[in-house]
Design an enzyme around this catalytic site. Structure first.
Site, PDB file in Angstrom:
ATOM      1  N   ARG A 203       0.886  -1.165   0.000  1.00  0.00           N
ATOM      2  CA  ARG A 203       0.000   0.000   0.000  1.00  0.00           C
ATOM      3  C   ARG A 203       0.925   1.217   0.000  1.00  0.00           C
ATOM      4  NH1 ARG A 203      -0.901   4.923   3.184  1.00  0.00           N
ATOM      5  NH2 ARG A 203      -3.055   5.544   2.853  1.00  0.00           N
ATOM      6  N   ASP A 205       1.590   5.187   0.364  1.00  0.00           N
ATOM      7  CA  ASP A 205       1.102   6.416   0.975  1.00  0.00           C
ATOM      8  C   ASP A 205       1.353   7.624   0.059  1.00  0.00           C
ATOM      9  OD1 ASP A 205       0.154   7.558   3.604  1.00  0.00           O
ATOM     10  OD2 ASP A 205       2.036   8.673   3.477  1.00  0.00           O
ATOM     11  N   HIS A 209       1.558  13.107  -3.982  1.00  0.00           N
ATOM     12  CA  HIS A 209       2.580  14.069  -3.569  1.00  0.00           C
ATOM     13  C   HIS A 209       3.939  13.812  -4.214  1.00  0.00           C
ATOM     14  CE1 HIS A 209      -0.095  16.036  -0.744  1.00  0.00           C
ATOM     15  NE2 HIS A 209      -0.540  14.836  -0.429  1.00  0.00           N
ATOM     16  N   GLU A 229      -2.588   5.472  -2.341  1.00  0.00           N
ATOM     17  CA  GLU A 229      -3.490   6.490  -1.825  1.00  0.00           C
ATOM     18  C   GLU A 229      -3.340   7.796  -2.606  1.00  0.00           C
ATOM     19  OE1 GLU A 229      -4.117   9.374   2.019  1.00  0.00           O
ATOM     20  OE2 GLU A 229      -2.167   8.886   1.161  1.00  0.00           O
ATOM     21  N   GLY A 233     -11.297  13.316  -4.570  1.00  0.00           N
ATOM     22  CA  GLY A 233     -12.569  12.742  -4.963  1.00  0.00           C
ATOM     23  C   GLY A 233     -12.889  12.838  -6.447  1.00  0.00           C
ATOM     24  N   ASP A 297      -8.003   7.298   8.070  1.00  0.00           N
ATOM     25  CA  ASP A 297      -7.919   8.744   7.869  1.00  0.00           C
ATOM     26  C   ASP A 297      -9.267   9.453   7.905  1.00  0.00           C
ATOM     27  OD1 ASP A 297      -5.153   8.875   7.591  1.00  0.00           O
ATOM     28  OD2 ASP A 297      -5.223   8.485   5.438  1.00  0.00           O
TER      29      ASP A 297
END
Ligand code: ABC
Ligand code: CA
Length: 474
Positions: A203, A205, A209, A229, A233, A297
């Site tokens: 997974r 993160d 970014h 991740e 939306g 989160d």
């Protein structure tokens, strides 16, 4: 796991510090303290049957690397996202041997291990005093970092990629992933991590970014399935991370409409139906997205929704639709924590009860999905069709699984609906079973199915001839 085998996985997300701890530890775990509560890898190993009993075959554990020590204005690094040195493990969770033992134990039960990795940043207690040093392992010089600036405008992608997450209490110094020293390090690191601990999936993160061009090599080096991740939306924003960056995102685009569809009896189902179409057009392969209702989160769905039927319908969605279903630990125990840190409750207070309504409910959902996959090899890779069935229900056709989800709530009176043969694919006089109620129904002479929605509960149908272990315990 490769893509094809990942599609048939069902993942249980846990927070390592909060899922299970040695019985010798008895301190109270107050989520609001944001401190380590004592969870370990060895204790997870002892609880695998609890997870498997719900039908999950993969666990996603918290990041495993050494984090900053001590306390900050935002507590301790109990969640594992505050990297200090990626070349060492977080000793709060145990030893390298404990982690290897967890991996081995999973595999001996035909289960899989997904580890969370943070590549975008490390952590520091202050932005102004941050000094790279050897305590940051491989990232010990200024050239390894982007110069300091906070991300203040999420619509500015350059900022999102090159400025820093965090705040004055805990800064997350942003790594200079454009530097080949940094990217080469990470590519080797992930390759070795997967091999050392025999990992099955990763997974990732903070994917949005880092510039998209970083990811294909990283994903290749991992050599296993990656779920990333991209916290946004908008499907047109998230789609390119699958299509171009080669990371399979979590389905955040569907998450928001999903919560709004079922969070009240007047929830907006059309928005969810429309989103399924946008996802189909925005992603190369919606069947590889990660579907979830809860995670670490966001406030648990149950923190604001109390109606048991609405809760069940919302939880059904990830299991009866395209994509890989993710269950978040504690949902089976009826936990109701809100925003971080309240959504990271200790599970030991639940006594790992395997007889609770929701524990059995997740077992039913996983059994239905498994039966559909066993009955049809294309179940996992074929795309679903979602349509409106009534003002309070939607029809989800993902053959051979045919589901009706409703937001009429538990106090609704019975309502009658018909599932057309043209959507279900069932022929005349076919016996079908509802994996939730275990009721058996039969299609009419044209293959249509008359269905009564009772107490607003979800209906998850499969032909009786394909039911496998569905309802085998009732
Ligand atoms: C700490 C404290 C919290 C406190 C917070 C400010 O600081 O513990 O109590 O509220 C880790 C820890 C957290 C910790 C953080 C920061 O580090 O788990 O407890 O919070 O120190 C990932 C992980 C997450 C992890 C990190 C950091 C990243 O899943 O657990 O946090 O390694 C952004 C990032 C995203 C990140 C998330 C927490 O923050 O992009 O990767 N998650 C907008 C932005 C998003 C932003 C989001 C939340 O807000 O676009 O980029 O996520 O701040 C939709 C829009 C979205 C919008 C949402 C809210 O609404 O489409 O764009 O998201 O409609
Ligand atoms: Ca970055």
């Amino acid at each position: 796991l490769d893509d094809a085998s990942a599609r048939s996985a069902s993942v249980y997300q846990l927070v390592t510090d909060r899922f299970a701890r040695p019985s010798s530890v008895s301190s109270t775990c107050n989520v609001s303290d944001r401190k380590y509560c004592g969870g370990t890898w060895a204790s997870i190993t002892e609880k695998l049957d609890y997870i498997k009993g719900m039908g999950f075959d993969t666990i996603w554990i918290s990041p495993i690397v050494k984090n900053i020590d001590g306390t900050t204005g935002e507590g301790e690094a109990y969640h594992g996202y505050w990297t200090l040195d990626p070349d060492n493990l977080n000793s709060n969770y145990g030893s390298a041997d404990d982690l290897k033992a967890l991996s081995t134990a999973l595999h001996s039960k035909s289960m899989y291990l997904m580890v969370d990795v943070v590549v975008n940043h490390v952590a520091a207690t202050s932005s102004s005093t941050f000094q790279p040093s050897s305590s940051y392992g491989p990232f010990s010089t200024m050239e390894d970092y982007h110069s300091f600036c906070w991300i203040t405008d999420y619509s500015n992608q350059t900022q999102v990629e090159n400025c820093w997450l965090g705040d004055d209490q805990v800064a997350l110094p942003d790594l200079n992933t454009q530097s080949s020293t940094v990217s080469n390090y990470w590519n080797n690191w992930i390759k070795n991590l997967v091999s050392n601990y025999t990992l099955d999936a990763i997974r990732i993160d903070t994917v949005k970014h880092i510039e998209k061009t970083f990811w294909p090599n990283f994903v290749n080096s991992a050599g296993v399935f990656t779920q990333g991740e991209v916290l946004n939306g908008d499907p047109t924003y998230v789609g390119p991370y699958q299509n171009d960056a080669k990371v399979n995102p979590f389905n955040y685009p569907s998450y928001y409409p999903l919560t709004r569809a079922f969070n009240q009896t007047s929830g907006n189902l059309n928005e969810l139906v429309t989103m399924t179409q946008s996802v189909k057009s925005g992603f190369n392969d919606p069947t590889l997205l990660g579907s979830f209702l809860n995670n670490h989160d966001n406030p648990r769905f149950e923190s604001t929704v109390k109606d048991t039927s609405l809760i069940k319908n919302a939880h059904a969605y990830p299991f009866v639709t395209d994509g890989i279903p993710y269950g978040y630990y504690g949902s089976e125990a009826g936990f109701t924590g809100g925003n971080d840190p309240d959504n990271r409750e200790p599970l030991w207070t639940s006594n790992y009860d395997t007889s609770s309504t929701m524990y059995k409910y997740f077992a039913s959902l996983n059994a239905a999905r498994k039966a559909a996959g066993n009955a049809s090899t294309s179940f996992y890779s074929n795309q679903m069709n979602v349509s409106s069935l009534s003002s309070s229900s939607i029809l989800i056709a993902k053959q051979p699984l045919i589901s009706v989800l409703s937001n009429s709530g538990s106090s609704a009176s019975d309502s009658s609906l018909s599932i057309p043969a043209s959507t279900s694919g069932w022929s005349s006089n076919t016996k079908v079973i509802d994996a939730i109620s275990c009721e058996t129904l039969t299609t009419d002479g044209s293959g249509n199915l008359a269905v009564t929605i009772k107490q607003g509960l979800p209906r998850v149908f499969i032909a009786d001839s394909q039911k496998g272990s569905v309802c085998s315990n009732s």
